[in-house]
Design an enzyme around this catalytic site. Structure first.
Site, short mmCIF file in Angstrom:
data_model
loop_
_atom_site.label_atom_id
_atom_site.label_comp_id
_atom_site.label_asym_id
_atom_site.label_seq_id
_atom_site.Cartn_x
_atom_site.Cartn_y
_atom_site.Cartn_z
N ALA A 117 7.27 2.98 2.30
CA ALA A 117 6.64 2.31 1.17
C ALA A 117 6.20 3.35 0.14
O ALA A 117 6.30 3.12 -1.08
CB ALA A 117 5.47 1.48 1.63
N THR A 118 5.74 4.49 0.61
CA THR A 118 5.30 5.54 -0.33
C THR A 118 6.45 5.94 -1.26
O THR A 118 6.27 6.05 -2.48
CB THR A 118 4.77 6.77 0.44
N GLN A 173 1.60 -4.56 3.42
CA GLN A 173 0.75 -5.12 4.48
C GLN A 173 0.94 -6.63 4.65
O GLN A 173 0.24 -7.24 5.44
CB GLN A 173 -0.73 -4.80 4.20
N SER A 220 7.79 -1.60 4.60
CA SER A 220 7.84 -0.41 5.45
C SER A 220 7.89 -0.88 6.90
O SER A 220 6.97 -1.56 7.37
CB SER A 220 6.58 0.42 5.18
N THR A 233 22.11 10.57 3.05
CA THR A 233 22.83 9.94 4.17
C THR A 233 21.98 8.84 4.79
O THR A 233 20.77 9.00 4.98
CB THR A 233 23.15 11.02 5.23
N ASN A 292 -4.90 -2.86 2.46
CA ASN A 292 -4.76 -2.28 3.80
C ASN A 292 -6.10 -2.03 4.49
O ASN A 292 -6.19 -2.01 5.71
CB ASN A 292 -3.95 -0.98 3.74
N CYS A 336 -4.14 7.16 5.57
CA CYS A 336 -3.72 8.29 4.76
C CYS A 336 -4.89 9.07 4.19
O CYS A 336 -4.73 10.19 3.76
CB CYS A 336 -2.83 7.79 3.63
N HIS A 373 7.48 0.35 9.87
CA HIS A 373 6.52 0.68 10.93
C HIS A 373 5.26 -0.17 10.87
O HIS A 373 4.45 -0.15 11.80
CB HIS A 373 6.19 2.18 10.92
N1 PLP Z 1 0.97 0.61 0.67
C1 PLP Z 1 0.10 0.08 1.53
C2 PLP Z 1 -0.69 -1.13 1.12
C3 PLP Z 1 -0.09 0.65 2.79
O1 PLP Z 1 -0.98 0.12 3.64
C4 PLP Z 1 0.65 1.82 3.14
C5 PLP Z 1 0.41 2.49 4.42
O2 PLP Z 1 -0.69 2.53 4.95
C6 PLP Z 1 1.57 2.32 2.21
C7 PLP Z 1 1.70 1.69 0.99
C8 PLP Z 1 2.41 3.52 2.54
O3 PLP Z 1 3.33 3.17 3.54
P1 PLP Z 1 4.30 4.19 4.23
O4 PLP Z 1 3.63 4.63 5.47
O5 PLP Z 1 5.55 3.42 4.54
O6 PLP Z 1 4.56 5.29 3.29
#
Ligand code: PLP
Length: 390
Positions: free
Chosen positions: A70-71, A178, A198, A239, A150, A322, A200
């Site tokens: 997601a980042t 989320q 994302s 890739t 989150n 994070c 995970h």
């Molecule tokens: N956006 C939200 C709302 C999140 O909760 C997170 C991860 O905690 C992210 C973005 C970033 O996700 P990723 O771990 O896939 O980079």
């Protein structure tokens, strides 16, 4: 361990792992090597995953782009839209409680000349939709707002936000990281232009994400963040991570089986017990529209880090994953009006389909012991009880 940190990351579903393993062992070809059978087989696996994701989100496969996270997706959208649209305008609207991936990227873009509006929230974590409307100008090129916070689980009214953006003819990017696997989410209900996911976060592997970009009805332009081969319609080179893409496709399919009501009942039971059995606890944004699995609780005058050392067999979080390495208190809770002190005394509990009532009972008991032990030895707590503190 009792795992209640599912907003940070979630346990890999065994069925996802089973689907991934052949692509790590024998089917290891490069999915772009279409000259041979192995390559074509890998390519087919990717397209199947893309089709599955599109079907679950109720959109077209050609509108799904694979990324690493997601980042990365957030970076790609914010930077890529700014690059393509800055001749039209340089104004972006976001919110003070967004994930750091959004906020840090916006700060970066401000240094490149972007004008960013960070909408405030009220004490329930909600933005004012009239303020959003009023802040959109002819220079606004993008509104970037998350669907679910989150840290608190607060849900933004995505449908209404999308409709405002549509009416004002401004692109709307929704960080829906989320939402997936925690609520019904599809792109026919929500007229979003761009959103990200994302794997995970919904029992898939780490290091794989996707971006939805509405292409069928709108010619949306995004400059690539990673240039290279022509993968992903030349929007994202590199890739293909075939096992993880297959894993994400399988994981999103299994989100359809999740019983959101059962998770919500367990979460509400947890909050109810905490509030009745531990004095001076506040469930943050309790009255707000929240996602089923998340609980953010302030244990007044007890530092979250101290609690965490006393309940070391229970995985919880003292802020978003994070930023939990940093010493700053949560920017989300502070934007909602909590004092620094209360923000430092707050823990996030995030449940999943694997959470059980027994785990919740054990967690409540562990918290009761931890909080009362800390308070017994705390001069601040004694002063507070005597009415000497606010
Ligand atoms: N956006 C939200 C709302 C999140 O909760 C997170 C991860 O905690 C992210 C973005 C970033 O996700 P990723 O771990 O896939 O980079």
């Amino acid at each position: 361990m009792i795992y209640l940190d599912n907003n940070a990351t979630s346990r890999l579903d065994e069925r996802v792992l089973d689907r991934m393993l052949p692509y790590l062992r024998e089917d290891y070809a490069n999915a772009s090597s279409l000259q041979h059978k192995m390559g074509r087989h890998a390519n087919q696996a990717i397209e199947e995953a893309r089709n599955t994701i599109a079907k679950v989100l109720q959109t077209q496969p050609k509108e799904i782009f694979f990324t690493s996270s997601a980042t990365e997706s957030i970076n790609m959208v914010l930077r890529g839209v700014f690059e393509r649209y800055q001749s039209k305008g340089k104004h972006i609207i976001t919110c003070q409680t967004e994930h750091k991936a959004t906020l840090t990227t916006c700060e970066y873009l401000e240094k490149k000349g972007a004008k960013v509006t960070y909408l405030p929230v009220n004490k329930s974590g909600a933005i004012d939709l009239d303020e959003l409307k009023n802040r959109i100008t002819a220079q606004t090129i993008l509104v970037s707002l998350m669907s679910v916070n989150n840290e608190t689980g607060v849900i933004h009214p995505i449908k209404e936000i999308a409709e405002i953006c549509q009416a004002k003819d401004v692109l709307f990017f929704c960080d829906s990281t989320q939402s997936i696997g925690k609520q019904a989410f599809d792109l026919t209900t929500y007229p979003i232009d761009i959103c990200c996911l994302s794997a995970h976060k919904f029992h898939g592997p780490k290091g794989i994400g996707a971006l939805f970009v509405r292409r069928k009805t709108k010619p949306i332009q995004i400059a690539p963040l990673i240039t290279g081969g022509n993968q992903e319609q030349a929007l994202r080179g590199g890739t293909y991570n075939v096992p993880s893409i297959v894993g994400m496709g399988t994981a999103i399919l299994h989100t359809k089986e999740v019983d959101y009501t059962a998770i919500r009942q367990l979460r509400d039971y947890f909050e109810d017990r905490i509030q009745h059995e531990i004095e001076e606890t506040i469930v943050n944004a309790q009255e707000a529209h929240r996602i089923c699995n998340t609980s953010n609780i302030t244990f007044r005058h007890v530092r979250a880090n101290e609690i965490m050392t006393k309940i070391s067999d229970i995985a919880v979080s003292s802020g978003s994953a994070c930023v939990s390495g940093s010493r700053d208190s949560s920017h989300v809770l502070k934007a909602m009006g909590l004092t620094d002190e209360d923000a430092f005394c707050s823990l996030r509990f995030s449940l999943s389909k694997y959470s059980t009532a027994q785990e919740i009972d054990q967690t409540v008991e562990a918290l009761k012991t931890a909080v009362s032990t800390i308070r017994q030895h705390s001069p601040i707590w004694q002063m507070y009880k005597k009415g000497l503190l606010g």
